[in-house]
Design a protein around this motif. Structure first.
Motif, PDB file in Angstrom:
ATOM      1  N   LYS A  68       4.754 -11.431  -3.079  1.00 61.76           N
ATOM      2  CA  LYS A  68       4.236 -10.680  -1.868  1.00 61.76           C
ATOM      3  C   LYS A  68       5.634 -10.487  -0.967  1.00 61.76           C
ATOM      4  O   LYS A  68       5.710  -9.448  -0.284  1.00 61.76           O
ATOM      5  CB  LYS A  68       3.529 -11.791  -1.249  1.00 61.76           C
ATOM      6  CG  LYS A  68       1.792 -11.929  -2.224  1.00 61.76           C
ATOM      7  CD  LYS A  68       1.001 -12.924  -1.366  1.00 61.76           C
ATOM      8  CE  LYS A  68       0.001 -13.039  -2.316  1.00 61.76           C
ATOM      9  NZ  LYS A  68      -1.008 -14.114  -1.621  1.00 61.76           N
ATOM     10  N   LYS A  72       8.384  -7.083   0.594  1.00 63.22           N
ATOM     11  CA  LYS A  72       8.814  -6.944   2.230  1.00 63.22           C
ATOM     12  C   LYS A  72      10.063  -6.933   2.652  1.00 63.22           C
ATOM     13  O   LYS A  72      10.502  -6.202   3.378  1.00 63.22           O
ATOM     14  CB  LYS A  72       7.819  -7.991   3.063  1.00 63.22           C
ATOM     15  CG  LYS A  72       6.087  -7.758   2.764  1.00 63.22           C
ATOM     16  CD  LYS A  72       5.808  -6.436   2.983  1.00 63.22           C
ATOM     17  CE  LYS A  72       4.243  -6.200   2.766  1.00 63.22           C
ATOM     18  NZ  LYS A  72       3.840  -4.949   3.218  1.00 63.22           N
ATOM     19  N   ASN A  77       6.670  -0.734  -0.556  1.00 64.86           N
ATOM     20  CA  ASN A  77       5.169  -0.584  -0.359  1.00 64.86           C
ATOM     21  C   ASN A  77       4.616  -0.803  -1.852  1.00 64.86           C
ATOM     22  O   ASN A  77       4.724  -0.013  -2.789  1.00 64.86           O
ATOM     23  CB  ASN A  77       4.922   0.872  -0.127  1.00 64.86           C
ATOM     24  CG  ASN A  77       3.373   1.040   0.276  1.00 64.86           C
ATOM     25  OD1 ASN A  77       2.519   0.337  -0.315  1.00 64.86           O
ATOM     26  ND2 ASN A  77       2.858   2.175   0.942  1.00 64.86           N
ATOM     27  N   VAL A  78       3.842  -1.943  -2.112  1.00 62.13           N
ATOM     28  CA  VAL A  78       3.495  -2.235  -3.114  1.00 62.13           C
ATOM     29  C   VAL A  78       2.095  -1.293  -3.707  1.00 62.13           C
ATOM     30  O   VAL A  78       2.115  -1.638  -4.940  1.00 62.13           O
ATOM     31  CB  VAL A  78       2.915  -3.822  -3.282  1.00 62.13           C
ATOM     32  CG1 VAL A  78       3.999  -4.686  -2.865  1.00 62.13           C
ATOM     33  CG2 VAL A  78       1.747  -3.914  -2.228  1.00 62.13           C
ATOM     34  N   TYR A  79       1.740  -0.645  -2.933  1.00 60.95           N
ATOM     35  CA  TYR A  79       0.859   0.488  -3.310  1.00 60.95           C
ATOM     36  C   TYR A  79       1.419   1.704  -3.906  1.00 60.95           C
ATOM     37  O   TYR A  79       0.434   2.868  -4.059  1.00 60.95           O
ATOM     38  CB  TYR A  79      -0.328   0.594  -2.350  1.00 60.95           C
ATOM     39  CG  TYR A  79      -1.138  -0.741  -2.361  1.00 60.95           C
ATOM     40  CD1 TYR A  79      -1.863  -0.998  -3.262  1.00 60.95           C
ATOM     41  CD2 TYR A  79      -0.797  -1.521  -0.983  1.00 60.95           C
ATOM     42  CE1 TYR A  79      -2.619  -2.255  -3.174  1.00 60.95           C
ATOM     43  CE2 TYR A  79      -1.738  -2.946  -1.124  1.00 60.95           C
ATOM     44  CZ  TYR A  79      -2.349  -3.272  -2.077  1.00 60.95           C
ATOM     45  OH  TYR A  79      -3.160  -4.409  -1.928  1.00 60.95           O
ATOM     46  N   ASP A 337      -0.078  -5.483   3.639  1.00 68.68           N
ATOM     47  CA  ASP A 337      -0.858  -5.045   2.622  1.00 68.68           C
ATOM     48  C   ASP A 337      -2.319  -4.476   2.717  1.00 68.68           C
ATOM     49  O   ASP A 337      -2.533  -3.623   1.830  1.00 68.68           O
ATOM     50  CB  ASP A 337      -0.437  -5.800   1.306  1.00 68.68           C
ATOM     51  CG  ASP A 337       1.013  -6.062   0.872  1.00 68.68           C
ATOM     52  OD1 ASP A 337       1.690  -5.044   1.156  1.00 68.68           O
ATOM     53  OD2 ASP A 337       1.059  -7.104   0.034  1.00 68.68           O
ATOM     54  N   SER A 338      -2.752  -5.172   3.542  1.00 68.59           N
ATOM     55  CA  SER A 338      -4.186  -4.881   3.528  1.00 68.59           C
ATOM     56  C   SER A 338      -4.397  -3.494   4.312  1.00 68.59           C
ATOM     57  O   SER A 338      -5.176  -2.781   3.836  1.00 68.59           O
ATOM     58  CB  SER A 338      -4.982  -5.841   4.575  1.00 68.59           C
ATOM     59  OG  SER A 338      -4.266  -6.020   5.700  1.00 68.59           O
ATOM     60  N   LEU A 340      -1.924  -1.221   3.925  1.00 71.42           N
ATOM     61  CA  LEU A 340      -1.364  -0.177   2.947  1.00 71.42           C
ATOM     62  C   LEU A 340      -2.656   0.059   1.881  1.00 71.42           C
ATOM     63  O   LEU A 340      -2.441   0.963   1.780  1.00 71.42           O
ATOM     64  CB  LEU A 340      -0.248  -0.871   2.477  1.00 71.42           C
ATOM     65  CG  LEU A 340       0.972  -0.963   3.191  1.00 71.42           C
ATOM     66  CD1 LEU A 340       2.204  -1.688   2.418  1.00 71.42           C
ATOM     67  CD2 LEU A 340       1.368   0.339   3.871  1.00 71.42           C
ATOM     68  N   GLN A 341      -3.315  -0.777   1.584  1.00 73.82           N
ATOM     69  CA  GLN A 341      -4.145  -0.611   0.601  1.00 73.82           C
ATOM     70  C   GLN A 341      -5.226   0.437   0.983  1.00 73.82           C
ATOM     71  O   GLN A 341      -5.909   1.291   0.287  1.00 73.82           O
ATOM     72  CB  GLN A 341      -4.945  -1.969   0.239  1.00 73.82           C
ATOM     73  CG  GLN A 341      -5.826  -1.913  -1.175  1.00 73.82           C
ATOM     74  CD  GLN A 341      -6.414  -3.176  -1.245  1.00 73.82           C
ATOM     75  OE1 GLN A 341      -6.730  -3.958  -0.649  1.00 73.82           O
ATOM     76  NE2 GLN A 341      -7.038  -3.089  -2.761  1.00 73.82           N
TER      77      GLN A 341
END
Length: 409
Positions: A68, A72, A77-79, A337-338, A340-341
């Motif tokens: 996680k 960062k 961007n993990v998505y 992330d929330s 970005l998702q």
């Protein structure tokens, strides 16, 4: 020898504008976990707290947190991860043969007791990761030791995330090592002796008389110590530290290791071969938390700008140094992330298949795309003959299939 003041090793640190850290009285594990969680859900993400956590005692604590936090720290961007490399990544690649040789020789970098079949799968992924990053960045040149960095990332975050992390590291922290010649790498190594000169002039002069140079620290620097440490937990601790620090921090750590072994060095015959033999072999029982603290102290007291002036070094020749400030600033405006998702789902509303891949963590989205073509054809056939209801059931099975497969690796 100038004794470095030792600060409490359980302390937190405050991130300074120049990439150094000032430690504060710290907290326990539970509080640290809570602070990391809060930093990750803040909008924008609290990068300073994440860097402080990565540098302070124990680092990021678990691989789950590293998956996680590492993205960062590198503004990823993990998505929006890269797709899994196709077979064409290996075709006509000038570095393919050397990469394969290095990866085949990297067995000791994988956890002890790992089944040979699982290791073989990871080694194939490792080859693809390296070639994919090099293909994306034609200005970069492969060096032996690069695979040691790549395998550390792969073992923690998986294939797709490793590509993204390695791509960024290659263009920033590792950039000087990826020139067509070793001139930039030698330039970074040249910071070592001026640090030693400032702290322990007697040790510095001994090494000058022995004509040992700095080549003993080359593998430490270009692999972020991954090649020379036998315990993976120690490698991960250092990666937490380096990912949150200035690109020159590995050379400051090298200085602390040499200073830590001061007595051994001075008791050795003043001969190049003897001193090189001693220093090139890192003891596996080093006090890593202590050395990390000392490296930070050295960085604060003797920053690269000061060393460059005293040693007639030209920091502008280093791409890693010259681009660090801009890179560090770029990390301060990341969304959690929330968010970005949600944005990814909104953008993918017209292309549901890509939306599903983005929503799946790690390599699961890739496994979705790799689904057996015959299975997909069967699903399409069922949808045509049995109607939408059967298609929905089959589609659900496909969703769960990759997740089950992922547990095997």
């Amino acid at each position: 020898m100038k004794r470095l003041k030792r600060k409490k090793q359980n302390g937190g640190v405050v991130v300074n504008g120049n990439g150094s850290f000032t430690r504060e009285p710290g907290c326990g594990r539970k509080q640290k976990l809570a602070e990391i969680h809060q930093a990750l859900i803040s909008d924008p993400v609290d990068i300073e707290t994440l860097r402080r956590a990565a540098v302070s005692k124990g680092g990021l604590l678990t691989d789950e947190l590293r998956r996680k936090v590492w993205p960062k720290l590198l503004n990823i961007n993990v998505y929006e991860l890269p797709h899994k490399p196709g077979r064409d990544v290996r075709e006509n690649h000038k570095d393919y043969n050397q990469v394969v040789l290095d990866v085949r020789r990297s067995m000791k970098r994988f956890p002890k007791g790992m089944p040979a079949t699982e290791r073989a799968v990871l080694q194939e992924q490792l080859i693809d990761i390296i070639l994919e990053v090099l293909k994306r960045n034609t200005q970069l040149h492969y060096y032996q030791g690069y695979h040691d960095v790549a395998v550390t990332l792969l073992l923690v975050v998986g294939e797709r995330m490793a590509i993204a992390l390695l791509d960024t590291l290659s263009n920033y922290h590792l950039r000087d090592f990826m020139d067509p010649t070793m001139d930039s790498t030698k330039h970074i190594l040249n910071y070592l002796m001026p640090i030693l000169e400032q702290v322990d002039l007697e040790l510095h002069n001994f090494m000058i008389r022995a004509e040992v140079g700095t080549i003993f620290a080359l593998s430490w620097l270009i692999t972020w110590y991954g090649h020379v440490l036998s315990e993976f937990k120690h490698t991960l601790r250092l990666y937490d530290f380096f990912l949150a620090s200035h690109p020159l921090m590995p050379i400051y750590l090298a200085a602390t290791i040499v200073l830590h072994r001061e007595k051994e060095v001075k008791q050795t015959e003043c001969d190049m071969a003897m001193v090189h033999h001693l220093l090139s072999r890192i003891p596996q029982d080093l006090p890593y938390e202590l050395l990390i603290g000392q490296a930070q102290d050295l960085f604060e007291k003797y920053p690269p700008s000061l060393l460059a002036k005293r040693a007639a070094l030209q920091s502008r020749k280093s791409r890693s140094i010259s681009t660090f400030q801009a890179f560090q600033l770029s990390t301060f405006h990341q969304r959690p992330d929330s968010v970005l998702q949600r944005l990814t789902k909104a953008q993918g509303s017209t292309t549901s298949r890509h939306g599903l891949e983005a929503a799946l963590p790690g390599d699961q989205g890739q496994l979705w795309r790799r689904g057996n073509r015959m299975v997909k054809m069967a699903v399409w056939g069922l949808s045509a003959t049995l109607g939408a209801a059967v298609f929905a059931v089959a589609q659900t099975a496909m969703d769960w299939g990759p997740e089950a497969l992922l547990q095997l690796f």
